[in-house]
Scaffold this motif. Structure first.
Motif, mmCIF file in Angstrom:
data_model
loop_
_atom_site.group_PDB
_atom_site.id
_atom_site.type_symbol
_atom_site.label_atom_id
_atom_site.label_comp_id
_atom_site.label_asym_id
_atom_site.label_seq_id
_atom_site.Cartn_x
_atom_site.Cartn_y
_atom_site.Cartn_z
ATOM 1 N N UNK A 46 0.819 -1.214 0.000
ATOM 2 C CA UNK A 46 0.000 0.000 0.000
ATOM 3 C C UNK A 46 0.848 1.257 0.000
ATOM 4 N N UNK A 47 0.318 2.269 -0.658
ATOM 5 C CA UNK A 47 0.966 3.572 -0.720
ATOM 6 C C UNK A 47 0.961 4.234 0.653
ATOM 7 N N UNK A 48 2.084 4.877 0.993
ATOM 8 C CA UNK A 48 2.193 5.615 2.248
ATOM 9 C C UNK A 48 2.394 7.105 1.983
ATOM 10 N N UNK A 49 3.421 7.426 1.191
ATOM 11 C CA UNK A 49 3.740 8.834 0.949
ATOM 12 C C UNK A 49 4.551 8.953 -0.329
ATOM 13 N N UNK A 50 4.440 10.127 -0.977
ATOM 14 C CA UNK A 50 5.179 10.386 -2.204
ATOM 15 C C UNK A 50 5.706 11.801 -2.213
ATOM 16 N N UNK A 51 6.807 11.960 -2.920
ATOM 17 C CA UNK A 51 7.424 13.278 -3.069
ATOM 18 C C UNK A 51 7.758 13.477 -4.545
ATOM 19 N N UNK A 52 7.268 14.598 -5.107
ATOM 20 C CA UNK A 52 7.592 14.922 -6.489
ATOM 21 C C UNK A 52 9.040 15.380 -6.557
ATOM 22 N N UNK A 53 9.838 14.688 -7.315
ATOM 23 C CA UNK A 53 11.286 14.897 -7.279
ATOM 24 C C UNK A 53 11.681 16.295 -7.729
ATOM 25 N N UNK A 54 10.961 16.852 -8.705
ATOM 26 C CA UNK A 54 11.359 18.153 -9.236
ATOM 27 C C UNK A 54 10.639 19.305 -8.561
ATOM 28 N N UNK A 55 9.386 19.150 -8.216
ATOM 29 C CA UNK A 55 8.642 20.259 -7.622
ATOM 30 C C UNK A 55 8.591 20.241 -6.112
ATOM 31 N N UNK A 56 8.799 19.052 -5.536
ATOM 32 C CA UNK A 56 8.803 18.945 -4.086
ATOM 33 C C UNK A 56 7.453 18.744 -3.444
ATOM 34 N N UNK A 57 6.379 18.650 -4.243
ATOM 35 C CA UNK A 57 5.062 18.420 -3.646
ATOM 36 C C UNK A 57 5.045 17.061 -2.950
ATOM 37 N N UNK A 58 4.252 16.996 -1.896
ATOM 38 C CA UNK A 58 4.144 15.747 -1.145
ATOM 39 C C UNK A 58 2.702 15.274 -1.072
ATOM 40 N N UNK A 61 -1.048 9.002 2.311
ATOM 41 C CA UNK A 61 -2.232 8.209 2.567
ATOM 42 C C UNK A 61 -2.979 8.809 3.751
ATOM 43 N N UNK A 62 -4.291 8.700 3.737
ATOM 44 C CA UNK A 62 -5.092 9.281 4.821
ATOM 45 C C UNK A 62 -4.679 8.730 6.178
ATOM 46 N N UNK A 63 -4.285 7.471 6.209
ATOM 47 C CA UNK A 63 -3.977 6.817 7.480
ATOM 48 C C UNK A 63 -2.725 7.376 8.153
ATOM 49 N N UNK A 64 -1.891 8.099 7.415
ATOM 50 C CA UNK A 64 -0.647 8.603 8.007
ATOM 51 C C UNK A 64 -0.563 10.129 8.008
ATOM 52 N N UNK A 65 -1.545 10.801 7.429
ATOM 53 C CA UNK A 65 -1.520 12.268 7.379
ATOM 54 C C UNK A 65 -1.432 12.843 8.783
ATOM 55 N N UNK A 87 1.596 3.721 15.541
ATOM 56 C CA UNK A 87 0.534 2.860 16.049
ATOM 57 C C UNK A 87 0.841 1.409 15.679
ATOM 58 N N UNK A 88 0.315 0.441 16.415
ATOM 59 C CA UNK A 88 0.555 -0.967 16.052
ATOM 60 C C UNK A 88 0.166 -1.280 14.606
ATOM 61 N N UNK A 89 -0.848 -0.624 14.095
ATOM 62 C CA UNK A 89 -1.270 -0.872 12.708
ATOM 63 C C UNK A 89 -0.287 -0.326 11.669
ATOM 64 N N UNK A 90 0.729 0.404 12.113
ATOM 65 C CA UNK A 90 1.784 0.853 11.198
ATOM 66 C C UNK A 90 2.838 -0.238 10.999
ATOM 67 N N UNK A 91 2.754 -1.320 11.748
ATOM 68 C CA UNK A 91 3.698 -2.422 11.605
ATOM 69 C C UNK A 91 3.636 -2.992 10.198
ATOM 70 N N UNK A 92 4.792 -3.044 9.529
ATOM 71 C CA UNK A 92 4.855 -3.504 8.143
ATOM 72 C C UNK A 92 6.309 -3.488 7.688
ATOM 73 N N UNK A 93 6.534 -4.051 6.524
ATOM 74 C CA UNK A 93 7.793 -3.835 5.819
ATOM 75 C C UNK A 93 7.601 -2.600 4.947
ATOM 76 N N UNK A 94 8.496 -1.650 5.097
ATOM 77 C CA UNK A 94 8.411 -0.393 4.354
ATOM 78 C C UNK A 94 9.395 -0.414 3.187
ATOM 79 N N UNK A 95 8.891 -0.019 2.017
ATOM 80 C CA UNK A 95 9.685 -0.027 0.805
ATOM 81 C C UNK A 95 9.791 1.373 0.215
ATOM 82 N N UNK A 96 10.972 1.689 -0.238
ATOM 83 C CA UNK A 96 11.214 2.902 -0.995
ATOM 84 C C UNK A 96 11.042 2.561 -2.477
#
Length: 117
Positions: A46-58, A61-65, A87-96
């Motif tokens: 599942x998607x967590x967060x993104x950053x636009x490489x050139x503009x810097x916009x971020x 996901x609603x669950x982490x805002x 939170x315990x529900x944040x437990x996961x393997x995180x991928x870049x």
């Protein structure tokens, strides 16, 4: 080609913080987005967060805002995910992940985050 290496995962108590790092190397100048995803056993990534490489916009996901922040160090080609009030529900393997077209072509090996209650 782009190579991604994550670090910074670990075990933390609920309410605590962790900062994940993603070291990018290779042809990063063609990047559109650098993002973080997470996955638990038997479930989709599942998607967590993104950053636009050139503009810097971020984007988040609603669950982490309000709790997670994605950022970069331009000079080092590093991307970070600051995670607060975990939170315990944040437990996961995180991928870049790195997108240089309309899809994410490059992925790191993942780093485990475990939040205990």
């Amino acid at each position: 080609q782009v190579q991604l290496v994550e670090s910074g995962g670990g075990l933390v108590q609920a309410g605590g913080s962790l900062r994940l790092s993603c070291a990018a190397s290779g042809r990063t100048s063609y990047t559109y987005y650098m993002s973080w995803f997470r996955q638990t056993p038997g479930k989709e990534r599942n998607f967590v967060a993104a950053l636009a490489w050139r503009g810097g916009s971020t984007y988040y996901a609603d669950s982490v805002k309000g709790r997670f922040t994605i950022s970069r160090d331009n000079a080092k080609d590093m991307v970070y995910l600051q995670m607060n009030n975990l939170k315990p529900e944040d437990t996961a393997v995180y991928y870049c992940a790195c997108a240089q077209t309309y899809m994410y072509q490059y992925w790191g090996q993942g780093t485990q985050v475990t939040v205990s209650s």
